[in-house]
Design an enzyme around this catalytic site. Structure first.
Site, PDB file in Angstrom:
ATOM      1  N   CYS A  77      -4.237   3.917   8.006  1.00  0.00           N
ATOM      2  CA  CYS A  77      -3.778   3.510   6.676  1.00  0.00           C
ATOM      3  C   CYS A  77      -2.315   3.048   6.662  1.00  0.00           C
ATOM      4  O   CYS A  77      -2.023   1.944   7.114  1.00  0.00           O
ATOM      5  CB  CYS A  77      -4.051   4.641   5.688  1.00  0.00           C
ATOM      6  SG  CYS A  77      -4.102   4.054   3.979  1.00  0.00           S
TER       7      CYS A  77
ATOM      8  N   ARG B 119      -5.678   1.252  -7.079  1.00  0.00           N
ATOM      9  CA  ARG B 119      -5.886   1.741  -5.716  1.00  0.00           C
ATOM     10  C   ARG B 119      -7.354   1.632  -5.317  1.00  0.00           C
ATOM     11  O   ARG B 119      -8.240   1.611  -6.174  1.00  0.00           O
ATOM     12  CB  ARG B 119      -5.433   3.197  -5.613  1.00  0.00           C
ATOM     13  CG  ARG B 119      -3.991   3.432  -5.977  1.00  0.00           C
ATOM     14  CD  ARG B 119      -3.591   4.861  -5.689  1.00  0.00           C
ATOM     15  NE  ARG B 119      -3.530   5.134  -4.257  1.00  0.00           N
ATOM     16  CZ  ARG B 119      -2.495   4.800  -3.491  1.00  0.00           C
ATOM     17  NH1 ARG B 119      -1.448   4.188  -4.006  1.00  0.00           N
ATOM     18  NH2 ARG B 119      -2.505   5.067  -2.196  1.00  0.00           N
TER      19      ARG B 119
ATOM     20  N   HIS C 165      -9.319   7.675   6.530  1.00  0.00           N
ATOM     21  CA  HIS C 165      -8.818   9.032   6.730  1.00  0.00           C
ATOM     22  C   HIS C 165     -10.042   9.930   6.864  1.00  0.00           C
ATOM     23  O   HIS C 165     -11.157   9.471   6.976  1.00  0.00           O
ATOM     24  CB  HIS C 165      -8.045   9.505   5.490  1.00  0.00           C
ATOM     25  CG  HIS C 165      -6.813   8.744   5.191  1.00  0.00           C
ATOM     26  ND1 HIS C 165      -5.606   9.015   5.765  1.00  0.00           N
ATOM     27  CD2 HIS C 165      -6.574   7.726   4.317  1.00  0.00           C
ATOM     28  CE1 HIS C 165      -4.673   8.210   5.261  1.00  0.00           C
ATOM     29  NE2 HIS C 165      -5.233   7.421   4.388  1.00  0.00           N
TER      30      HIS C 165
HETATM   31  N1  GLN Z   1       1.038   3.761   1.005  1.00  0.00           N
HETATM   32  C1  GLN Z   1      -0.019   2.949   1.505  1.00  0.00           C
HETATM   33  C2  GLN Z   1      -0.892   2.393   0.418  1.00  0.00           C
HETATM   34  O1  GLN Z   1      -0.944   2.949  -0.663  1.00  0.00           O
HETATM   35  C3  GLN Z   1      -0.831   3.745   2.501  1.00  0.00           C
HETATM   36  C4  GLN Z   1      -1.572   4.891   1.885  1.00  0.00           C
HETATM   37  C5  GLN Z   1      -2.245   5.807   2.873  1.00  0.00           C
HETATM   38  O2  GLN Z   1      -1.787   5.960   4.013  1.00  0.00           O
HETATM   39  N2  GLN Z   1      -3.287   6.450   2.427  1.00  0.00           N
HETATM   40  O3  GLN Z   1      -1.554   1.411   0.640  1.00  0.00           O
END
Ligand code: GLN
Length: 239
Positions: free
Chosen positions: A94, A128, A189
């Protein structure tokens, strides 16, 4: 005894949704085969020596945490790139994956420069991309995980797989992750490796091959891992 050295970059800052479990999976799968894996937690890149390293791991992080480690990573940009070009194994999750590219612009408009391992970029948006994700990979079968990112990544390289369920690289083109040399970058993840052991073994065996010139490894009994994966797969595909 075969031994490998893994650098775990900024585990205090980059460790979301069980990313640390990937390092434990590397450790256990090596140990079960009689391979000694030394894990070094990297907290600063000052006086770091990458010449003996076999595996690199970068977990995910919030935009804030990413911003805090970026300048540390940029100090070793050249050495990091040489490692990758030389075939060192790398798993980047990520936020860590985004850092492999040229840059990441957060949804707030902050731009973090990347390591330029590959030519791509990521751009954050307010909405998101969150949830369980299943992808189909030609090398590793179906891969399962959990994603939570605002960044959308676009690249022309080989992807890790095609999205069956979830968002993946950008929620648009049906691709997930990046597979370049011995580098795997992914939004998954979970942690990723305990439930996708074939992926862990690919990274370990490529490191063994690079260091010792042979790829064959003792087969492990993955019955439990595979059963877990099938249960999770059912749950993921149902919702
Ligand atoms: N900060 C990054 C995003 O929001 C990565 C997030 C993460 O590692 N889950 O895209």
């Amino acid at each position: 005894m075969m031994n490998l050295l893994l650098y775990n970059f900024f585990p205090d800052r980059l460790n979301l949704y069980g990313d640390r479990g990937n390092v434990i999976a590397f450790q256990k799968r090596c140990e079960w085969r009689g391979i000694q894996l030394e894990v070094v937690n990297i907290k600063s890149t000052n006086s770091i020596n990458l010449s003996q390293v076999d595996l690199l791991f970068i977990g995910g992080g919030s935009d804030r945490e990413q911003g805090l480690v970026t300048h540390e990573l940029l100090k070793i940009k050249k050495e990091f790139k040489s490692c990758i070009e030389d075939g060192v194994g790398c798993l980047a999750i990520c936020g860590g994956y985004q850092l492999l590219g040229n840059y990441y612009v957060t949804s707030e408009g902050n731009k973090y420069m990347g390591l330029d391992i590959c030519d791509f970029y990521s751009v954050g948006q307010k909405n998101r991309m969150v949830g369980n994700i299943a992808i189909e990979s030609k090398d590793f079968g179906n891969i399962l995980g959990f994603e939570n990112h605002s960044g959308r990544t676009y690249h022309p390289y080989e992807s890790l797989g095609k999205v069956i369920k979830g968002f993946g690289n950008n929620g648009n083109d049906g691709t997930e992750g990046l597979y370049y040399k011995n580098v795997i970058g992914t939004y998954l993840h979970g942690p990723l490796l305990p439930k996708n052991p074939a992926l862990a073994d690919q990274i370990i065996s490529s490191a063994i091959e690079r260091k010792y010139g042979r790829k064959e490894m003792i087969q492990l009994d993955d019955t439990l891992e595979n059963e877990t994966k099938h249960i999770l797969e059912k749950i993921c595909l149902k919702h």
